[in-house]
Design a protein around this motif. Structure first.
Motif, PDB file in Angstrom:
ATOM      1  N   TYR A  43      31.185  42.973  37.206  1.00  0.00           N
ATOM      2  CA  TYR A  43      30.619  43.672  38.332  1.00  0.00           C
ATOM      3  C   TYR A  43      29.583  44.197  38.392  1.00  0.00           C
ATOM      4  O   TYR A  43      28.256  44.128  39.570  1.00  0.00           O
ATOM      5  CB  TYR A  43      31.474  45.294  38.488  1.00  0.00           C
ATOM      6  N   HIS A  58      33.852  41.648  45.553  1.00  0.00           N
ATOM      7  CA  HIS A  58      33.875  42.327  46.208  1.00  0.00           C
ATOM      8  C   HIS A  58      34.790  43.582  47.423  1.00  0.00           C
ATOM      9  O   HIS A  58      34.189  44.804  47.607  1.00  0.00           O
ATOM     10  CB  HIS A  58      32.301  41.847  47.706  1.00  0.00           C
ATOM     11  N   SER A  77      34.942  47.289  46.221  1.00  0.00           N
ATOM     12  CA  SER A  77      34.275  48.126  46.540  1.00  0.00           C
ATOM     13  C   SER A  77      34.419  49.251  47.745  1.00  0.00           C
ATOM     14  O   SER A  77      34.792  48.910  48.849  1.00  0.00           O
ATOM     15  CB  SER A  77      32.654  47.886  47.033  1.00  0.00           C
ATOM     16  N   TYR A  78      33.910  51.034  47.524  1.00  0.00           N
ATOM     17  CA  TYR A  78      34.347  51.728  47.872  1.00  0.00           C
ATOM     18  C   TYR A  78      32.376  52.649  47.881  1.00  0.00           C
ATOM     19  O   TYR A  78      31.517  51.861  47.225  1.00  0.00           O
ATOM     20  CB  TYR A  78      35.048  52.474  47.737  1.00  0.00           C
ATOM     21  N   ASN A 103      34.307  51.129  42.478  1.00  0.00           N
ATOM     22  CA  ASN A 103      34.863  49.904  42.725  1.00  0.00           C
ATOM     23  C   ASN A 103      36.523  49.570  41.722  1.00  0.00           C
ATOM     24  O   ASN A 103      36.153  50.143  40.584  1.00  0.00           O
ATOM     25  CB  ASN A 103      34.202  48.493  42.100  1.00  0.00           C
TER      26      ASN A 103
END
Length: 203
Positions: free
Chosen positions: A69, A76, A79-80, A154
């Motif tokens: 990562y 992807h 993810s936040y 993530n």
């Protein structure tokens, strides 16, 4: 808006750097003891397919997945938005984990082993950081796993450590304690009666 995104991105890079430094610090702490341990003869060992599989699962969750990562941002979809306050808590726990790693390795000395081994002239350590908890090394790894979840925005990379190390912990700790009982008998039973596994007086 763009300035705010750049600021969050920079903070995210710092959080990733902290995680890498945590891994480097762990390696530097462990290196000396790993070299020393290789020179000590093993009296009893539970090494085998099960043990190696558990170690690989833990390594994947705590090391391989997060480093993928960090380098690629994959996956992807998981993810936040980066949250600085969350990452700062992760930094605090990362430092706490490294301190615990150092204390546990120093207390164990020649008794330390990567796997479930009992060495010749093995001594039961019950003082220092082992006075209230039987497995402070596992406590340090739990701190690592939680720090990882906080530092990495993530869901996959962040929580991989909790899943990976949790699998090792719950798949191993009972066997480890049985091994200690077989080796140290009543001395270990008395030690179990007055200590917690990873949290003093609680668990």
């Amino acid at each position: 808006m763009a300035r705010e995104r750049n600021k969050r991105s920079a903070h995210g890079d710092i959080a990733k750097f902290v995680f890498v430094m945590m891994a480097v610090g762990w390696y530097l702490v462990r290196y000396k003891y790993a070299r020393r341990a290789r020179r000590e003869k093993v009296a009893t060992s539970a090494r085998g397919l099960r043990e190696n599989t558990l170690l690989l699962i833990s390594l994947t969750g705590l090391g391989i997945v997060p480093f993928i990562y960090i380098v690629t941002a994959i996956p992807h979809f998981a993810s936040y938005a980066f949250r600085p306050a969350q990452a700062w808590l992760g930094v605090f726990l990362a430092v706490a984990a490294l301190i615990m790693f150092r204390l546990t390795h120093r207390a164990l000395g020649r008794n330390w082993s990567l796997s479930l081994d009992v060495r010749e002239n093995h001594r039961l350590i019950t003082d220092g950081i082992y006075r209230e908890s039987r497995h402070p090394m596992y406590s340090a790894f739990w701190l690592w796993a939680v720090a990882q979840a906080l530092l990495m925005p993530n869901l996959v990379a962040g929580f991989a450590g909790l899943i990976g190390f949790g699998t090792l912990f719950f798949g191993r700790v009972a066997r480890e304690e049985q091994m200690m009982l077989e080796t140290f008998g009543d001395e270990y039973r008395e030690y179990m009666a007055r200590t917690g596994r990873i949290i003093p007086r609680l668990f």
